[in-house]
Design an enzyme around this catalytic site. Structure first.
Site, PDB file in Angstrom:
ATOM      1  N   HIS A   1       0.800  -1.232   0.000  1.00  0.00           N
ATOM      2  CA  HIS A   1       0.000   0.000   0.000  1.00  0.00           C
ATOM      3  C   HIS A   1       0.833   1.282   0.000  1.00  0.00           C
ATOM      4  O   HIS A   1       0.284   2.377   0.055  1.00  0.00           O
ATOM      5  CB  HIS A   1      -0.947   0.016   1.209  1.00  0.00           C
ATOM      6  CG  HIS A   1      -0.217   0.192   2.511  1.00  0.00           C
ATOM      7  ND1 HIS A   1       0.308  -0.856   3.213  1.00  0.00           N
ATOM      8  CD2 HIS A   1       0.096   1.296   3.215  1.00  0.00           C
ATOM      9  CE1 HIS A   1       0.906  -0.407   4.292  1.00  0.00           C
ATOM     10  NE2 HIS A   1       0.801   0.903   4.333  1.00  0.00           N
TER      11      HIS A   1
HETATM   12  C1  UD1 Z   1      -1.448   5.334   6.416  1.00  0.00           C
HETATM   13  C2  UD1 Z   1      -0.070   5.719   6.937  1.00  0.00           C
HETATM   14  C3  UD1 Z   1       0.913   4.576   6.648  1.00  0.00           C
HETATM   15  C4  UD1 Z   1       0.404   3.269   7.187  1.00  0.00           C
HETATM   16  C5  UD1 Z   1      -0.976   3.008   6.626  1.00  0.00           C
HETATM   17  C6  UD1 Z   1      -1.568   1.725   7.141  1.00  0.00           C
HETATM   18  C7  UD1 Z   1       0.412   8.143   6.842  1.00  0.00           C
HETATM   19  C8  UD1 Z   1       1.198   9.173   6.152  1.00  0.00           C
HETATM   20  N1  UD1 Z   1       0.445   6.911   6.275  1.00  0.00           N
HETATM   21  O1  UD1 Z   1      -1.357   5.231   4.999  1.00  0.00           O
HETATM   22  O2  UD1 Z   1       2.148   4.875   7.268  1.00  0.00           O
HETATM   23  O3  UD1 Z   1       1.282   2.234   6.806  1.00  0.00           O
HETATM   24  O4  UD1 Z   1      -1.830   4.099   6.985  1.00  0.00           O
HETATM   25  O5  UD1 Z   1      -2.788   1.470   6.574  1.00  0.00           O
HETATM   26  O6  UD1 Z   1      -0.189   8.409   7.856  1.00  0.00           O
HETATM   27  N2  UD1 Z   1      -8.894   5.055   2.849  1.00  0.00           N
HETATM   28  C9  UD1 Z   1     -10.124   4.470   2.883  1.00  0.00           C
HETATM   29  N3  UD1 Z   1     -10.615   4.086   4.111  1.00  0.00           N
HETATM   30  C10 UD1 Z   1      -9.925   4.249   5.257  1.00  0.00           C
HETATM   31  C11 UD1 Z   1      -8.663   4.863   5.194  1.00  0.00           C
HETATM   32  C12 UD1 Z   1      -8.154   5.244   3.990  1.00  0.00           C
HETATM   33  O7  UD1 Z   1     -10.797   4.299   1.881  1.00  0.00           O
HETATM   34  O8  UD1 Z   1     -10.420   3.858   6.322  1.00  0.00           O
HETATM   35  C13 UD1 Z   1      -8.335   5.445   1.524  1.00  0.00           C
HETATM   36  C14 UD1 Z   1      -8.648   6.862   1.172  1.00  0.00           C
HETATM   37  O9  UD1 Z   1      -8.883   6.948  -0.189  1.00  0.00           O
HETATM   38  C15 UD1 Z   1      -7.364   7.595   1.491  1.00  0.00           C
HETATM   39  C16 UD1 Z   1      -6.309   6.526   1.201  1.00  0.00           C
HETATM   40  O10 UD1 Z   1      -6.922   5.289   1.558  1.00  0.00           O
HETATM   41  O11 UD1 Z   1      -7.196   8.740   0.747  1.00  0.00           O
HETATM   42  C17 UD1 Z   1      -5.052   6.699   1.980  1.00  0.00           C
HETATM   43  O12 UD1 Z   1      -5.333   6.826   3.379  1.00  0.00           O
HETATM   44  P1  UD1 Z   1      -4.335   7.650   4.333  1.00  0.00           P
HETATM   45  O13 UD1 Z   1      -4.768   7.572   5.731  1.00  0.00           O
HETATM   46  O14 UD1 Z   1      -4.071   8.978   3.748  1.00  0.00           O
HETATM   47  O15 UD1 Z   1      -2.963   6.865   4.191  1.00  0.00           O
HETATM   48  P2  UD1 Z   1      -2.645   5.302   4.083  1.00  0.00           P
HETATM   49  O16 UD1 Z   1      -2.200   5.009   2.697  1.00  0.00           O
HETATM   50  O17 UD1 Z   1      -3.746   4.469   4.666  1.00  0.00           O
END
Ligand code: UD1
Length: 358
Positions: A202
């Site tokens: 991811h």
């Molecule tokens: C975040 C952490 C990463 C960790 C990962 C574990 C940061 C910078 N990154 O990355 O270090 O390894 O979490 O999962 O904090 N989304 C959903 N549902 C959710 C959460 C996210 O659909 O419950 C989607 C959204 O489109 C969002 C994307 O995932 O924009 C990324 O989510 P985000 O929290 O920005 O970062 P992660 O890639 O999950």
């Protein structure tokens, strides 16, 4: 009575906070409060972990959701500041390296609330990773830095942090693993699979670019000709996967599934032939369990998983994945890093008690 406030927000925070909460709960001199920033909000990215890890429901949910780094960080800061000004905790504890961690650290330091960082000192030395920026900033601001391995202590000292703030306590994620490993059970539908490869990817560097993700999928399909591949797909990866031009449907031995809870995922790791990942925590869990880990990154902030554990880096050369799987030898020696013994959270709680109550 002293008040300790924990800030969690994203999936890897929950398994770190659970043992620390429990360990502090042993003392009757502390009132504990949990704040969930809402960085992760899907049931399978958040709620399920509260149930499985027996974490109390958050007293405050900031519901920040997704956004750009600046938006997400700023929204957490704005909303958390209001909570902290009301609660006035004696200590805030933050975990790991996600945006929720750095946002909370900035707020605390500006309003002079003591801050503890669990999983301090890890460095990939790669500032292209958002997590590295989060780690660097958080560690500069924290008053108590709890490290999972001694390389962390060294990194912190090299950055000018005073030794009396640094505490080598071991790995709280492993506390949770040790506590729950007997309950871990893989999903029933995979119980007949043998010699399968478990995959999680991811990181933006692997999945945000569609060409990279297409190359990853075609190499995983190649692996699935010899070993079943099980790939629980993170929401970030899913978004890009939907635009891929590769037909990955209806392939025998290739299982793309939704994200799993802690216990089912741990069940899958325990029984895997190997894990292919770009996650941080999974490098640690496979090391403890003695399962070969192939990390699709150019570097790791967890070098002990290579020097002591079962991890190897293959960089972003995705075509190396099938070859590396083929070259895996049977498990031989299996070492566990110092203080990855299930008692890290107890050490943290003891240190907090000694500092806050004396
Ligand atoms: C975040 C952490 C990463 C960790 C990962 C574990 C940061 C910078 N990154 O990355 O270090 O390894 O979490 O999962 O904090 N989304 C959903 N549902 C959710 C959460 C996210 O659909 O419950 C989607 C959204 O489109 C969002 C994307 O995932 O924009 C990324 O989510 P985000 O929290 O920005 O970062 P992660 O890639 O999950």
């Amino acid at each position: 009575m002293k008040t300790i406030l924990h800030v969690v927000g994203a999936r890897p925070n929950f398994m770190k906070a659970a043992p620390v909460w429990d360990a502090i709960q042993r003392f009757d001199k502390f009132k504990q409060i949990l704040v969930h920033t809402g960085q992760h909000y899907d049931n399978m990215m958040s709620e399920i972990f509260f149930t499985e890890l027996n974490l109390p429901l958050p007293k405050y949910n900031l519901d920040v959701g997704s956004g750009s780094h600046a938006q997400q960080t700023a929204l957490i800061m704005t909303k958390l500041e209001k909570v902290l000004l009301v609660v006035k905790p004696d200590l805030v504890i933050v975990y790991g390296d996600v945006n929720s961690t750095v946002a909370a650290s900035l707020v605390c330091s500006k309003i002079s609330i003591p801050l503890a960082h669990v999983e301090a000192g890890l460095r990939s030395f790669d500032r292209r990773m958002p997590e590295e920026i989060n780690r660097l900033v958080t560690d500069q601001l924290a008053d108590y830095l709890f490290t999972p391995s001694e390389d962390g202590d060294l990194n912190l000292k090299n950055e000018g942090i005073k030794s009396d703030k640094i505490f080598f306590v071991g790995n709280v994620m492993i506390d949770t693993l040790i506590k729950l490993k007997t309950l871990a059970e893989m999903p029933e539908i995979f119980s007949e699979l043998n010699e399968y490869i478990l995959v999680t990817l991811h990181r933006p560097s692997n999945v945000d670019n569609i060409n990279n993700l297409e190359s990853i999928i075609s190499n995983l399909l190649e692996i699935s000709k010899t070993n079943p591949v099980v790939f629980p797909v993170h929401p970030r990866t899913k978004h890009v996967l939907q635009k891929c031009n590769i037909n990955y449907h209806n392939h025998q031995n290739f299982y793309l599934i939704d994200p799993l809870g802690y216990l089912q995922f741990l069940g899958l790791i325990k029984n895997a032939k190997a894990v292919i990942t770009d996650s941080g925590g999974i490098q640690e869990e496979t090391t403890w369990l003695g399962i070969p880990c192939i990390t699709v990154r150019e570097n790791t902030e967890r070098p002990i998983t290579i020097t002591v554990g079962t991890n190897q880096l293959i960089g972003l050369a995705y075509s190396k994945m099938p070859q590396t799987v083929n070259n895996l030898t049977k498990k031989t020696e299996h070492k566990i890093p110092p203080l990855w013994d299930g008692k890290a959270a107890d050490r943290i709680a003891d240190i907090i008690k000694n500092h806050l109550l004396d």
